[in-house]
Write an enzyme that holds these catalytic residues in place. Structure first.
Site, short mmCIF file in Angstrom:
data_model
loop_
_atom_site.label_atom_id
_atom_site.label_comp_id
_atom_site.label_asym_id
_atom_site.label_seq_id
_atom_site.Cartn_x
_atom_site.Cartn_y
_atom_site.Cartn_z
N HIS A 14 41.28 161.47 -4.61
CA HIS A 14 40.47 161.09 -5.79
C HIS A 14 40.15 162.35 -6.59
O HIS A 14 39.29 163.14 -6.19
CB HIS A 14 39.17 160.40 -5.35
CG HIS A 14 38.37 159.88 -6.51
ND1 HIS A 14 38.01 158.56 -6.63
CD2 HIS A 14 37.86 160.50 -7.60
CE1 HIS A 14 37.31 158.39 -7.74
NE2 HIS A 14 37.20 159.57 -8.35
N HIS A 16 39.75 164.18 -10.70
CA HIS A 16 39.74 164.18 -12.16
C HIS A 16 40.31 165.51 -12.64
O HIS A 16 39.72 166.56 -12.39
CB HIS A 16 38.31 164.01 -12.70
CG HIS A 16 37.68 162.71 -12.30
ND1 HIS A 16 37.78 161.57 -13.07
CD2 HIS A 16 36.98 162.36 -11.20
CE1 HIS A 16 37.15 160.58 -12.45
NE2 HIS A 16 36.65 161.04 -11.31
N LYS A 100 42.85 151.72 -11.09
CA LYS A 100 41.44 152.12 -10.97
C LYS A 100 40.55 151.13 -11.69
O LYS A 100 40.75 150.84 -12.86
CB LYS A 100 41.25 153.53 -11.55
CG LYS A 100 39.82 154.04 -11.50
CD LYS A 100 39.32 154.23 -10.07
CE LYS A 100 37.81 154.43 -9.99
NZ LYS A 100 37.39 155.80 -9.97
N HIS A 137 35.43 152.00 -8.43
CA HIS A 137 34.14 152.67 -8.63
C HIS A 137 33.12 151.60 -8.27
O HIS A 137 32.82 150.72 -9.07
CB HIS A 137 33.97 153.16 -10.06
CG HIS A 137 32.69 153.91 -10.23
ND1 HIS A 137 32.63 155.28 -10.36
CD2 HIS A 137 31.39 153.48 -10.20
CE1 HIS A 137 31.35 155.66 -10.43
NE2 HIS A 137 30.59 154.59 -10.33
N HIS A 175 34.59 157.26 -3.18
CA HIS A 175 33.37 158.07 -3.06
C HIS A 175 32.17 157.28 -2.54
O HIS A 175 31.17 157.13 -3.23
CB HIS A 175 33.04 158.79 -4.38
CG HIS A 175 33.21 157.97 -5.63
ND1 HIS A 175 32.58 156.77 -5.85
CD2 HIS A 175 33.94 158.20 -6.76
CE1 HIS A 175 32.91 156.30 -7.03
NE2 HIS A 175 33.75 157.15 -7.59
N ASP A 248 36.61 163.69 -5.65
CA ASP A 248 35.96 163.28 -6.90
C ASP A 248 35.52 164.51 -7.70
O ASP A 248 34.51 164.48 -8.40
CB ASP A 248 34.76 162.35 -6.65
CG ASP A 248 34.35 161.61 -7.93
OD1 ASP A 248 35.15 161.56 -8.88
OD2 ASP A 248 33.23 161.08 -7.98
O1 DOR Z 1 30.22 161.79 -11.37
C1 DOR Z 1 31.22 161.25 -11.82
N1 DOR Z 1 32.04 161.86 -12.70
N2 DOR Z 1 31.50 160.01 -11.43
C2 DOR Z 1 32.50 159.30 -11.97
O2 DOR Z 1 32.69 158.19 -11.60
C3 DOR Z 1 33.30 159.85 -13.10
C4 DOR Z 1 33.30 161.32 -13.05
C5 DOR Z 1 33.84 161.93 -14.31
O3 DOR Z 1 34.91 161.53 -14.78
O4 DOR Z 1 33.21 162.85 -14.83
ZN ZN Z 2 35.76 159.87 -9.86
#
Ligand code: DOR
Ligand code: ZN
Length: 346
Positions: A14, A16, A100, A137, A175, A248
């Site tokens: 997971h 970003h 997702k 999520h 998460h 995450d």
């Molecule tokens: O804290 C988070 N940041 N939770 C999420 O679900 C998205 C993520 C983000 O993309 O910044």
């Molecule tokens: Zn995330």
């Protein structure tokens, strides 16, 4: 005391990565330690179609540091309008590994998310038939539900409905943050899994308010109580194949965290496996790190385990206060503080 450990190279289930210059800044932190990562599709605009995911994947591949063999495992963003045809196209692509699900409004860039569960049923039906995982999520957005209860309520309501209609659908609750989620996943069949972040293993909600408001500990789902953290540590270190690593890691420019209405997200990729090692070490469970970090994820996704190895040594080092992030900077988890483990170059 164990001074070095060697594990099969882990994967991040997971992540970003963002896009453009920001992605170029953070990607080397991941490729240093992980062979693969599940890439979140919550860009602006979101990655909802196969050609978009293909182009995004190519940008990631082109941004890899030279010599890095890192493989991005792409996902598509599920909306009310995702068709069964899109699911079939995604499955046939070979590079899209999951869909997702963001409830609309749940978190960063989730406005295009699902507003009405029933509208996703044609897509979920196609996913069930093709064995494509749904990554959740898992928080409700219902007005009036306390921010600390959003995950537990999601399990009882939305997820209950999804699993009643599609009991064979492969689902990852991303998460997880609560003891309720740990109990839920532990009792579930093998088609349900969960990722756990390093920050939810290491911190409880007090970290957000230690001597003042600490925006770099604000993420969604939000950090919970100590009893929840302990349940997560127990789950991650138990050897139970339902649970696997997903950082995450969610970078945001410093200015959009340190402001009146800061964004949710903890940046942890700079020291991810080291932070997990610390959490496992704290409960004497370093011998379980490899199954959690390197085996359970690929097994769930029906992908081969990695062949290469990664070494970590017990060594104190100071995390940098900031990293560059495109034209701005990010403040990582443990900024300027001491870490207990260090990953060695292969
Ligand atoms: O804290 C988070 N940041 N939770 C999420 O679900 C998205 C993520 C983000 O993309 O910044
Ligand atoms: Zn995330």
């Amino acid at each position: 005391m164990v001074q070095t450990i060697e594990i099969t190279t882990p994967d991040d289930w997971h992540l970003h990565l963002r896009d453009g210059a920001a992605m170029v800044s953070v990607l080397p932190h991941t490729t240093r330690q992980f062979a693969r990562a599940i890439i979140m599709p919550n860009l602006v605009p979101p990655v909802t179609a196969v050609p978009q995911a293909k182009a995004y994947r190519e940008r990631i591949l082109a941004a890899r540091p030279s010599g890095a063999k890192f493989e991005p495992l792409m996902t598509l963003y599920l909306t009310d309008n995702t068709s069964a045809a899109t699911i079939r196209e995604a499955s046939a692509s070979g590079f899209i590994h999951a869909m997702k699900y963001y409830p609309a409004g749940a978190t960063t860039n989730s406005d295009a998310g699902v507003t009405n569960l029933e509208r996703t049923f044609p897509a979920l039906e196609a996913m069930t038939a093709l064995g494509m995982p749904l990554l959740l999520h898992g928080e409700v957005t219902t007005q009036g539900v306390d921010i600390f209860d959003r995950e537990a309520v999601f399990l009882d309501t939305e997820l209950g409905r999804i699993r009643r209609h599609f009991p064979k659908l492969r689902v990852v609750i991303e998460h997880i943050t609560t003891k309720e989620a740990v109990q839920y996943v532990r009792a579930a069949p093998a088609n349900v899994g969960a990722t756990i972040t390093a920050h939810h293993l290491l911190y409880n909600r007090n970290a957000i308010f230690q001597g003042g408001v600490r925006p770099h500990y604000y993420c969604l789902p939000i950090l919970k109580r100590e009893e929840d953290r302990l349940a997560l540590v127990q789950a991650a270190t138990s050897g139970d194949p339902h649970f696997f690593l997903g950082t995450d890691s969610a970078p945001h420019a410093r200015g959009s965290k340190e402001c009146a209405c800061g964004h949710a997200g903890v940046y942890a990729s700079h020291a991810a496996i080291e932070l997990y090692a610390e959490a496992f070490d704290a409960v004497g469970a370093l011998d379980r790190l490899e199954t959690f970090a390197s085996f359970h994820g690929p097994d769930f996704y029906h992908l081969p385990r990695n062949q290469s190895r990664l070494r970590l040594e017990r060594a104190k080092w100071q995390a940098p206060a900031t990293f560059s992030f495109g034209t701005t900077e990010i403040v990582p988890l443990r900024a300027g503080e001491v870490l207990q483990w260090r990953c060695l170059a292969p």
